[in-house]
Write an enzyme that holds these catalytic residues in place. Structure first.
Site, PDB file in Angstrom:
ATOM      1  N   ARG A 185       0.833  -1.204   0.000  1.00  0.00           N
ATOM      2  CA  ARG A 185       0.000   0.000   0.000  1.00  0.00           C
ATOM      3  C   ARG A 185       0.871   1.259   0.000  1.00  0.00           C
ATOM      4  O   ARG A 185       0.587   2.230  -0.693  1.00  0.00           O
ATOM      5  CB  ARG A 185      -0.941  -0.004   1.210  1.00  0.00           C
ATOM      6  CG  ARG A 185      -2.150  -0.928   1.046  1.00  0.00           C
ATOM      7  CD  ARG A 185      -2.844  -1.179   2.380  1.00  0.00           C
ATOM      8  NE  ARG A 185      -4.103  -1.924   2.213  1.00  0.00           N
ATOM      9  CZ  ARG A 185      -4.168  -3.232   2.015  1.00  0.00           C
ATOM     10  NH1 ARG A 185      -3.050  -3.938   1.956  1.00  0.00           N
ATOM     11  NH2 ARG A 185      -5.340  -3.835   1.870  1.00  0.00           N
ATOM     12  N   GLU A 241      -6.807 -14.678   6.382  1.00  0.00           N
ATOM     13  CA  GLU A 241      -5.442 -15.123   6.127  1.00  0.00           C
ATOM     14  C   GLU A 241      -4.864 -15.915   7.295  1.00  0.00           C
ATOM     15  O   GLU A 241      -3.874 -16.636   7.140  1.00  0.00           O
ATOM     16  CB  GLU A 241      -4.553 -13.924   5.824  1.00  0.00           C
ATOM     17  CG  GLU A 241      -4.381 -12.970   6.985  1.00  0.00           C
ATOM     18  CD  GLU A 241      -3.921 -11.588   6.539  1.00  0.00           C
ATOM     19  OE1 GLU A 241      -2.905 -11.125   7.059  1.00  0.00           O
ATOM     20  OE2 GLU A 241      -4.582 -10.987   5.673  1.00  0.00           O
TER      21      GLU A 241
END
Length: 443
Positions: free
Chosen positions: A35, A331
């Site tokens: 990001r 995850e």
């Protein structure tokens, strides 16, 4: 181009003959690093990323941005002893984005989803391609949304890779509706580039449940940190709607947090061996989904203390089953499933149907691999039910999925003779995992 790690000989997962007692320096967060690279590339001035993760996924992101004209200079401190490039700093020099260029996404969801909006701002065609598995991963949410916002994309109607974005140097932006129930990255992808769209962007999620909300909160926090104005549901905005105002992004000096999801196997080692593991620099406040491990693994039998130095996690010698909704932190499912297979009571993992579309079908893969070691796992509509059974030696296949490899290593701590197929696939997000793992065990 960054090659996928080639399969290697079967790796004998180290068996822990006693309680683990170690300090493990975990490399930087992949989610934060990628990001930050996108935001720095779109900024109006240079910026720094300190202690970034240097792994396959992040090198693919950096390589893709370079291909579109962004300057990324790397410096390395020779004094660093921490795996994954903790002594590194990357200076990002924004430039006019342009093509023609080809982007290799590998099998990185962040690269294949975050960069098509960036490419729409480039001047020229940008082609996206990747590993065979990347063709099967959903991308239609980003493609369809970009078309609504004014982009021209050739994908031969597949809604997936390979594709070409014909950048026009700018994008109108504005309101768009998407169904992000298969991946929260659809939302993050549009928000990250939204400040550079002429009208900004308003993203409205129209589907059912939205997985991995902490990752969207991470995107919003990082946008605000570089000067973007963002309205989000968490800040009193409309549910399932995010608005980003057009404007310049600031360059900043960012130190990347350790990857808390990648800390999972090491914390699990303390839990399943009744030992103790210290993870330095665990942040007191974070949007990383991995922070929830403190709660999950405590419920499964451990205890933790967050100090100024980091997180100290201690196993009690007992591992308990858990009934938990992992929808926001999908995850973590492979690691939780591995621990659950070693517990003293059954577990139910819920809210993770979307994992069937990750690096591999993680629910099917976990079921098959644990059961082939003697386990008793069944798939449900949205997760797994795990009934612990005595496990035995065998091969644990990874399907080129880094989290499958670390899940197998967790089981190997308690079960002698487990061999991991292609442990090198951990280089996707956790470089030098085998050395970190054996170092933790004092080998």
């Amino acid at each position: 181009m960054v090659p996928n790690p080639a399969p290697t000989a079967l790796w004998p997962a180290p068996y822990a003959g006693g309680a683990v007692d170690a300090t493990v320096h975990v490399p930087g967060s992949k989610s934060v690093t990628n990001r930050a690279l996108v935001l720095a590339a779109l900024a109006s001035e240079p910026g720094w990323l300190r202690r970034p993760l240097r792994s396959r996924d992040t090198l693919l992101m950096a390589g893709a941005l370079r291909a579109m004209g962004v300057g990324i200079e790397e410096t390395v401190s020779s004094s660093s002893s921490v795996a994954g490039g903790t002594g590194e700093a990357w200076r990002v020099l924004p430039a006019g984005l342009g093509g023609p260029a080809t982007v290799d996404v590998g099998n990185a969801g962040t690269v294949m989803r975050f960069l098509p909006p960036v490419a729409a701002l480039a001047d020229g065609p940008i082609r996206f391609d990747g590993d065979p598995r990347s063709y099967e991963r959903p991308l239609n949410g980003v493609i369809d949304a970009l078309r609504v916002l004014g982009a021209r994309i050739d994908d031969d109607g597949r809604g997936s890779l390979p594709l070409t974005v014909h950048g026009g140097g700018a994008l109108d932006g504005g309101p768009v509706e998407i169904d992000a129930s298969s991946s929260s990255q659809f939302v993050s992808a549009l928000l990250l580039s939204g400040p550079r769209f002429n009208q900004g962007v308003e993203v409205r999620h129209t589907g059912s449940s939205l997985p991995s909300l902490p990752h969207i909160r991470m995107t919003v926090d990082m946008l605000r940190a570089v000067g973007a104005q963002v309205d989000s549901p968490e800040s009193g905005g409309e549910p399932n709607v995010w608005r980003v105002t057009p404007g310049a992004l600031l360059g900043r000096d960012l130190t990347v947090e350790p990857d808390l999801s990648n800390a999972q196997p090491f914390l699990a080692a303390a839990l399943v061996t009744g030992g103790k593991v210290l993870i330095p620099d665990w942040p007191a406040r974070t949007t990383q989904p991995g922070d929830r491990l403190r709660e999950i693994f405590t419920e499964m039998g451990g205890s933790c203390e967050l100090t100024d130095y980091g997180l100290e996690f201690t196993g009690s010698g007992a591992v308990h089953g858990i009934d938990v909704d992992l929808g926001d932190v999908g995850e973590l499912t492979p690691g939780v499933a591995a621990v659950a297979a070693l517990a003293d009571s059954p577990s139910t993992l819920r809210g993770v149907a979307h994992l069937r579309l990750h690096e591999t079908d993680r629910l099917a893969a976990l079921t098959k691999e644990i059961n082939e070691l003697g386990g008793d796992v069944t798939e449900t509509a949205d997760g797994l039910h795990i009934r612990p059974r005595p496990l035995h030696a065998g091969v644990f296949h990874t399907y080129e999925d880094h989290r499958m490899a670390t899940a197998g290593a967790i089981i190997g701590l308690a079960v002698e003779g487990v061999r991991i197929e292609n442990v090198a696939t951990t280089a996707k997000t956790l470089p030098d995992f085998p050395d970190l793992w054996t170092g933790m065990l004092g080998a």
